[in-house]
Design an enzyme around this catalytic site. Structure first.
Site, PDB file in Angstrom:
ATOM      1  N   GLU A  43      -5.815   3.520  -2.484  1.00 33.46           N
ATOM      2  CA  GLU A  43      -5.745   4.072  -1.055  1.00 33.46           C
ATOM      3  C   GLU A  43      -7.032   4.691  -0.573  1.00 33.46           C
ATOM      4  OE1 GLU A  43      -3.326   7.371   1.318  1.00 33.46           O
ATOM      5  OE2 GLU A  43      -2.360   6.085  -0.290  1.00 33.46           O
ATOM      6  N   LYS A 131       6.963   5.743   1.879  1.00 34.37           N
ATOM      7  CA  LYS A 131       6.045   6.749   1.022  1.00 34.37           C
ATOM      8  C   LYS A 131       6.978   8.055   1.071  1.00 34.37           C
ATOM      9  CE  LYS A 131       2.089   9.489   1.835  1.00 34.37           C
ATOM     10  NZ  LYS A 131       0.732   9.629   2.661  1.00 34.37           N
TER      11      LYS A 131
END
Length: 210
Positions: A43, A131
């Protein structure tokens, strides 16, 4: 990338490397080093310098199948930038308009949430996974508590996760973990010392059974 593809990648790799840097060239080098050394679910945070450019160049270098995402996606504009840069998926710090905007663009979303209400909101917006952020304050006990009412939700703890706590989260039922500075250090700012050793310490997370 389809949502099922992201879930499969999380289940297999067990680790999302988070790259956020003040030096775009160093950030790109960090992404390429991680991928080359086997940490290939990466990411790139949009809060870093020229992050869309880093994603675009990393995509060109790693190819169309690279598991390269955009993080810190907060707004509709962020979702557009992520998609146009070539991100395969997006990661948000909270349940914001970016979740629906990214899904509308066909991108899987790892949506940030910390409370039961936020988890439910993320699922209602078709988030692919949650998340758990910031995971550090609640630790493994927070994950266990949330898995009670949400046993089938794929959770990915992020924030304060190191090589030791990563294994504790995975043992407690997390699908994967997201790790920034404990893995990357200051490599994305131009200081790559110790990066190889840290990669080695985290790379074996893929061997932890789901």
């Amino acid at each position: 990338m389809q949502p099922t593809d992201l879930l499969a990648a999380l289940r297999t790799r067990r680790l999302v490397a988070i790259v956020r840097g003040s030096d775009a060239e160093a950030a790109l080098d960090t992404v390429l080093t991680l991928a080359r050394e086997g940490v290939d679910l990466i990411e790139v945070s949009l809060s870093g310098r020229d992050a869309p450019g880093v994603i675009k160049r990393a995509r060109a270098a790693l190819g169309p199948d690279a598991l390269l995402g955009a993080g810190t996606v907060v707004t509709v504009e962020d979702a557009r930038l992520a998609a146009e840069a070539g991100a395969s998926y997006v990661v948000t710090p909270a349940v914001t308009e970016a979740v629906a905007a990214s899904r509308a663009r066909g991108l899987p979303v790892l949506a940030g949430a910390m409370t039961p209400t936020e988890v439910a909101a993320a699922l209602a917006m078709d988030a692919t996974a949650v998340k758990l952020f910031p995971a550090g304050p609640g630790g493994v006990e927070l994950l266990r508590a949330l898995r009670g009412p949400f046993p089938d939700v794929p959770f990915v703890p992020v924030g304060g996760v190191d090589a030791v706590s990563a294994r504790a989260y995975l043992a407690a039922g997390a699908l994967a973990v997201g790790v920034g500075s404990p893995l990357v250090g200051r490599a994305a700012d131009g200081d790559a010392s110790g990066l190889h050793e840290r990669i080695t310490a985290f790379r074996t997370l893929g061997e932890v059974a789901p």
